[in-house]
Design an enzyme around this catalytic site. Structure first.
Site, PDB file in Angstrom:
ATOM      1  CE  LYS A 175      45.488 -24.730 -34.784  1.00 14.27           C
ATOM      2  NZ  LYS A 175      46.363 -25.823 -34.346  1.00 14.27           N
ATOM      3  CD  GLN A 214      49.812 -25.502 -33.103  1.00 19.32           C
ATOM      4  OE1 GLN A 214      48.620 -25.427 -32.842  1.00 19.32           O
ATOM      5  NE2 GLN A 214      50.243 -25.788 -34.316  1.00 19.32           N
ATOM      6  CG  ASP A 220      44.708 -31.240 -32.664  1.00 20.12           C
ATOM      7  OD1 ASP A 220      44.349 -30.615 -33.677  1.00 20.12           O
ATOM      8  OD2 ASP A 220      45.539 -30.811 -31.843  1.00 20.12           O
TER       9      ASP A 220
HETATM   10  N1  GUN Z   1      50.785 -28.668 -35.927  1.00 25.50           N
HETATM   11  C1  GUN Z   1      50.559 -28.705 -37.254  1.00 25.50           C
HETATM   12  N2  GUN Z   1      49.278 -29.055 -37.508  1.00 25.50           N
HETATM   13  C2  GUN Z   1      48.691 -29.230 -36.309  1.00 25.50           C
HETATM   14  C3  GUN Z   1      47.370 -29.577 -35.918  1.00 25.50           C
HETATM   15  O1  GUN Z   1      46.456 -29.820 -36.730  1.00 25.50           O
HETATM   16  N3  GUN Z   1      47.151 -29.644 -34.576  1.00 25.50           N
HETATM   17  C4  GUN Z   1      48.140 -29.411 -33.663  1.00 25.50           C
HETATM   18  N4  GUN Z   1      47.822 -29.531 -32.374  1.00 25.50           N
HETATM   19  N5  GUN Z   1      49.367 -29.090 -33.996  1.00 25.50           N
HETATM   20  C5  GUN Z   1      49.639 -28.997 -35.310  1.00 25.50           C
END
Ligand code: GUN
Length: 279
Positions: free
Chosen positions: A45, A89, A112
């Site tokens: 990311k 995350q 998100d």
């Molecule tokens: N863990 C797995 N997928 C995601 C996501 O799309 N966002 C976040 N913040 N954590 C994750």
């Protein structure tokens, strides 16, 4: 196979041009603990942000941080005007209540789309931030020219991150949607009728050729470690691909699109905040 790489590249170039050094949104990423998969996602990311001109602040916290300390940090980021987006995350260590943490994020910085305000907006068809993976799936279907309206879509998995929101987005596009899960009886009877099959189960090679209709569109959202230690999806790609009209592959299919949608959501939060601050 749907060329999600080209779609992703085009979208990222568009974001880069849009930002063009004039605007530099800032995304704060919080990583708790040392889960190797999470660490690798966060690195991906950060890299993608850098490449399009979004700045990132990554805050790495020890596993034993308390929920209160984590929420205090989020409170600080919420009021920090230089921060446009906040991403925690997941998963979090088991002593922390994930919902309490998500609830603490300012919905206008919730890149998100996990905050209850954004979830409610999606279900009520109001303006809000749409979760990255489901948004990416719809973009991929549109890019491939797959007609959604009137089609029978089957989603395997009912998570808040993928299964539930993608079902709603498909419904909003006038598909007829069935959601399957671990307690579903006669699963393959249902999946083998699907025009569009979304696999978001989290089990390696779960979807086999006998579960898929001839000519179906199959979207693989799984990210699993196979027995050989290699990354693999929820779909037995090699055998299923022969039956499909369109299919995505893991790695490389939906994963990069999820990150691209995160970039789009970060820009959206930034732009919304700019409009707000300009009165
Ligand atoms: N863990 C797995 N997928 C995601 C996501 O799309 N966002 C976040 N913040 N954590 C994750």
């Amino acid at each position: 196979m749907i060329d999600t790489k080209t779609l992703s590249k085009n979208k990222r170039e568009k974001i880069k041009k849009q930002l063009d050094h004039n605007y530099i949104p800032c995304l704060a990423v919080i990583l708790v603990g040392e889960n190797p998969a999470s660490l690798s996602y966060v690195k991906g990311k950060e890299k993608a942000c850098r490449e399009v001109g979004i700045s990132t602040i990554t805050i790495t916290l020890e596993d034993r941080i308390t929920q209160e300390e984590l929420i205090k940090l989020i409170d600080e980021l919420n009021i920090d005007n230089s921060v446009d987006g906040i991403l925690v995350q997941l998963p979090l260590p088991s002593h922390i209540d994930e919902f309490a943490v998500i609830n603490a994020i300012d919905p206008s910085k919730d890149v998100d789309g996990f905050h209850p305000s954004n979830v409610a907006a999606l279900y009520l068809k109001q303006k809000g931030i749409i979760p990255c993976t489901p948004k990416g799936i719809i973009d991929v279907l549109d890019f491939a020219g797959v007609e959604i309206e009137g089609k029978y879509a089957v989603v395997i998995g009912r998570s808040n991150i993928v299964g539930m929101p993608i079902s709603k987005l498909l419904l909003d596009r006038n598909a007829t949607v069935t959601i399957c899960h671990s307690k579903t009886k006669n699963l393959s009877d249902i999946t083998s009728k699907a025009d569009i099959l979304i696999a978001a189960v989290g089990k390696p090679l779960f979807v086999t050729a006998d579960m898929v209709k001839e000519g179906a569109v199959v979207i693989d959202v799984g990210v699993n470690r196979g027995e050989n230690g290699k990354l693999c999806g929820d779909v037995d790609f090699e055998n299923v691909k022969e039956k499909t009209s369109y299919i995505t592959k893991v790695p490389g299919g939906i994963g990069p699109m999820t990150i691209t949608c995160l970039l789009e959501n970060t820009v959206e939060c930034f732009m919304n905040r700019k409009v707000l601050s300009n009165g």
